[in-house]
Write a protein that holds these residues in place. Structure first.
Motif: not given
Length: 244
Positions: A67-75, A120-125, A197-200
């Protein structure tokens, strides 16, 4: 109808629940006894991006070398368990024996796990269950990812969208294909037809096997303006496994 639902809740509260795995008395509000719950194949030290077990070379960091070399399209990826017994039995029973009560159980377990992860993190919308192709949906009669997502959305008080995203191309089971065939199998398999209609958002599936299906879906979401995608699943299959 109101009186019927109230009576039903009272009766359900009075009757003892049983463990779906061993049949003994279950814990309150969940269909598992304490020993069976403790024996579930909970994930251990995993990569925060792909949820695969960390190798000996990666134990001092939170992201695996791939994942360090090929980061996925999600957080990040939150997997509840490894795809091992008895979790594999529950998921197979949902998909092929219509045991939707197990989907509710897994959704509740996943919701409890996610509650601790987002302290301690923002929950998805928004929650988006990975869609099935219409042909597969007609054959099965339901989308297992959607059924698991229902109790998660309710417990976490997050909206769920199962109408905006579509699987427009039928795909084969990934485990039966070679690496090149797997990538081609999920290429352009998804389409976003409505504004989310959501960013997260959180993308939810029952099992992540090769991860290529999730990659393809999340890339399509990114292309449609989604800024942060978290992946939620009930089980992560180790790379050496051929299950599902």
């Amino acid at each position: 109808m109101l009186h019927y639902n109230l009576i039903k809740k009272i009766i359900n509260g009075l009757l003892p629940t049983t463990c779906v795995l061993c049949g003994s008395a279950a814990r309150q509000n969940i269909d598992l006894c304490a020993p069976c719950q403790a024996d579930m194949p909970w994930v251990g030290s995993v990569c925060k991006l792909c949820a695969l077990p960390m190798s000996a070379n990666d134990t001092n960091q939170s992201v695996c070398g791939k994942c360090l070399h090929w980061p996925p399209p999600f957080t990040k990826t939150f997997a509840l368990c490894r795809y091992e017994a008895p979790l594999d039995y529950l998921i197979t029973a949902i998909k092929f024996n219509h045991k939707l009560v197990y989907a509710r159980l897994l959704g509740e377990l996943l919701a409890d796990y996610l509650t601790t992860q987002y302290q301690n993190d923002a929950i998805p919308e928004l929650i988006i269950p990975v869609p099935l192709h219409p042909q597969r949906l007609r054959e099965r009669g339901f989308n297992q990812a959607l059924e698991i997502a229902r109790p998660v959305a309710k417990k976490l008080a997050i909206k769920m969208d199962f109408k905006s995203c579509h699987r427009i191309r039928p795909t084969q089971a990934q485990a039966s294909l070679s690496a090149d065939e797997r990538a081609q199998n999920v290429k352009q398999a998804f389409q976003i037809k409505l504004d989310l209609k959501a960013k997260h958002i959180a993308v939810l599936d029952d099992v992540i096997t090769t991860g290529l299906t999730m990659h393809a879906f999340c890339e399509q979401l990114q292309n449609n303006g989604i800024e942060r995608i978290d992946v939620w699943c009930c089980a992560r299959t180790p790379l050496h496994s051929n299950k599902l």
